[in-house]
Write a protein that holds these residues in place. Structure first.
Motif, PDB file in Angstrom:
ATOM      1  N   ASP A   1       0.826  -1.197   0.000  1.00 26.54           N
ATOM      2  CA  ASP A   1       0.000   0.000   0.000  1.00 26.54           C
ATOM      3  C   ASP A   1       0.873   1.266   0.000  1.00 26.54           C
TER       4      ASP A   1
ATOM      5  N   MET B   1       6.350   6.797  -7.419  1.00 25.76           N
ATOM      6  CA  MET B   1       5.301   7.810  -7.256  1.00 25.76           C
ATOM      7  C   MET B   1       5.900   9.143  -6.778  1.00 25.76           C
TER       8      MET B   1
ATOM      9  N   ASP C   1       5.823  12.671  -8.996  1.00 29.49           N
ATOM     10  CA  ASP C   1       5.179  13.879  -8.485  1.00 29.49           C
ATOM     11  C   ASP C   1       6.186  14.980  -8.132  1.00 29.49           C
TER      12      ASP C   1
ATOM     13  N   LEU D   1       1.925   8.229   1.376  1.00 25.74           N
ATOM     14  CA  LEU D   1       1.639   9.587   0.900  1.00 25.74           C
ATOM     15  C   LEU D   1       0.453  10.184   1.655  1.00 25.74           C
ATOM     16  N   ARG D   2      -0.502   9.341   2.012  1.00 27.48           N
ATOM     17  CA  ARG D   2      -1.595   9.846   2.849  1.00 27.48           C
ATOM     18  C   ARG D   2      -1.050  10.276   4.222  1.00 27.48           C
TER      19      ARG D   2
ATOM     20  N   LYS E   1      -4.330  16.698  -2.245  1.00 31.05           N
ATOM     21  CA  LYS E   1      -4.228  15.563  -3.169  1.00 31.05           C
ATOM     22  C   LYS E   1      -4.000  14.254  -2.417  1.00 31.05           C
ATOM     23  N   TYR E   2      -3.036  14.255  -1.509  1.00 30.59           N
ATOM     24  CA  TYR E   2      -2.659  12.992  -0.866  1.00 30.59           C
ATOM     25  C   TYR E   2      -3.631  12.572   0.233  1.00 30.59           C
ATOM     26  N   ARG E   3      -4.472  13.494   0.688  1.00 27.95           N
ATOM     27  CA  ARG E   3      -5.506  13.100   1.653  1.00 27.95           C
ATOM     28  C   ARG E   3      -6.526  12.160   1.036  1.00 27.95           C
ATOM     29  N   GLU E   4      -6.572  12.129  -0.280  1.00 27.57           N
ATOM     30  CA  GLU E   4      -7.496  11.225  -0.972  1.00 27.57           C
ATOM     31  C   GLU E   4      -6.907   9.829  -1.150  1.00 27.57           C
ATOM     32  N   TYR E   5      -5.625   9.663  -0.820  1.00 32.06           N
ATOM     33  CA  TYR E   5      -4.945   8.394  -1.111  1.00 32.06           C
ATOM     34  C   TYR E   5      -5.336   7.321  -0.087  1.00 32.06           C
TER      35      TYR E   5
ATOM     36  N   SER F   1       0.469  13.642   4.050  1.00 33.24           N
ATOM     37  CA  SER F   1      -0.508  14.738   4.115  1.00 33.24           C
ATOM     38  C   SER F   1      -0.950  14.993   5.554  1.00 33.24           C
TER      39      SER F   1
ATOM     40  N   LYS G   1       0.446   4.029  -1.349  1.00 31.95           N
ATOM     41  CA  LYS G   1      -0.329   5.260  -1.205  1.00 31.95           C
ATOM     42  C   LYS G   1      -0.496   5.669   0.259  1.00 31.95           C
TER      43      LYS G   1
END
Ligand SMILES: [Zn+2]
Length: 421
Positions: A89, A120, A124, A94-95, A417-421, A98, A91
């Protein structure tokens, strides 16, 4: 957000310019050292590093600096999560970024598992999160987590595995609990030779012996269970877990329920803690069990065992252990990517002040990474990794959840952006 967008344009048209930034007008600064907040602070950042920190009236902004108004906000160092499991995971890292976690260590994973996260990050064009790896756990036969382990059958294999992991870039090594003492000692010796920290999940190994033998850090408060009960009980637990790794599940809560924090076993442990001052990453959040009316499967033993784990964490710190923060990725009472926040709250529930809890996640964590000279503090010369909070975490540690902005190496992160990960 205006200032941030302007900054991005400047950066793309004029990369060579001094990267200066200034937090002004009643900006509170908690520097990570454990000191009281600076109530009217200013930070100057140039080329990804902090060049000055202090009271605003005493620090002038360099000519041409971009000023960022953070009035009413509190700035803390970027948080360091020393027990993050990436699993499959990327992502999640990155979450967590954030949420203000600008660096992490995964204490047991093959380096290949970080390829996707690194890809990633590169795609970015962001400078973080900073990644510290250990390679897989070094465990004995019948390992607890086969997919995340290298099995060493004797001390020579353990030594060779440890050397191989260091050659492949491990920034620390992690001993797992089925490793016999002689093999564990071989891993510690490799770490000392290469000047990297050695950490461990003990549980079947006696913390007193391993710390005395030079172990630098301990993962999980449960690593101390057998060191806190009479030896006949300790051996019964060891044999049960040697037979089946699942015996740990409730067994460790039973051990802690029975632990006497003032008994002779505990006193012998405290003597070693006082002498060696090891790092302790209690990962309380993963063991949290509480009767909140909803969770019906929390037995009295689980609840009392967890309460004793918190008591012991505080006591260990008073006896000399250096407490750090590890979130453990997925825990019962935190949302996705919020485990480190929950861990900070649990440290305060255990008796630490909010300022002490913040130091555990910043300056002390950096010390455990052997990066005390560049990470974990808002000090001149340090990396400009910081978090801007709307709330005041020194008054209520839960304000750690009010992250407004995150910076790594002088660059603001797109937190939305990364809060959506
Ligand atoms: Zn773990």
């Amino acid at each position: 957000m205006d200032a941030w967008h302007r900054r991005r344009r400047e950066r793309t048209v004029d990369r060579g310019r001094a990267d200066c930034r200034d937090a002004r007008r009643r900006t509170r600064i908690i520097d990570g050292s454990g000191a009281a907040p600076i109530e009217n602070g200013r930070i100057v950042i140039e080329r990804g590093r902090i060049t000055r920190v202090g009271r605003a009236p005493e620090i002038s902004a360099p000519a041409g600096a971009e000023m960022v108004d953070l009035s009413g906000r509190t700035v803390i160092p970027g948080l360091i999560d020393l027990h993050f499991h990436i699993e499959n995971d990327p992502k999640l890292a990155l979450r967590q970024l954030s949420h203000g976690i600008t660096a992490f260590r995964d204490p047991g994973q093959w380096d290949e598992k970080f390829d996707e996260l690194r890809r990633m990050i590169a795609a970015d064009h962001i400078p973080g999160p900073r990644i510290f790896t250990t390679g897989p756990h070094i465990d004995g036969e019948n390992p607890a987590y086969p997919a995340d382990s290298i099995v060493a059958r004797d001390s020579e294999e353990a030594r060779r595995d440890a050397e191989m992991l260091v050659q492949r870039g491990a920034s620390a090594l992690k001993i797992y609990f089925r490793l016999p003492f002689a093999s564990a000692k071989a891993v510690i010796d490799v770490c000392e030779a290469h000047r990297i920290p050695c950490t461990a999940h003990l549980e079947l190994l006696d913390a007193r012996e391993l710390i005395a033998a030079g172990l630098h850090g301990i993962e999980h408060v449960t690593s101390f269970g057998i060191s806190l009960v009479p030896r006949i009980e300790a051996e019964a637990y060891r044999q049960a877990v040697l037979k089946s790794n699942d015996a740990r599940r409730d067994g460790r809560y039973r051990l802690f329920t029975r632990a006497n924090l003032d008994g002779p076993e505990a006193q012998a442990l405290y003597a070693v803690l006082r002498e060696r001052k090891p790092f302790l990453d209690p990962t309380l959040a993963v063991f949290e069990r509480r009767n909140d009316g909803k969770a019906s499967n929390v037995t009295p033993v689980l609840a009392s065992g967890f309460a004793k784990m918190k008591q012991f964490t505080r006591r260990a710190a008073q006896e000399g252990a250096r407490i750090v923060v590890g979130g453990h990725s997925v825990v019962p009472f935190a949302g996705r990517g919020q485990a480190p926040w929950r861990e900070l709250e649990l440290l305060v529930e255990s008796g630490f002040s909010p300022i002490e809890a913040i130091s555990a996640a910043t300056a002390t964590a950096a010390a455990f990474l052997y990066r005390s000279d560049e990470l974990g503090s808002l000090r001149a010369g340090f990396n400009a990794d910081l978090v801007v909070l709307r709330g005041q975490p020194d008054r209520d540690v839960s304000a750690i959840r009010t992250v407004e902005r995150v910076m790594v190496a002088g660059q603001w992160i797109d937190t939305a952006k990364y809060r959506e990960y």
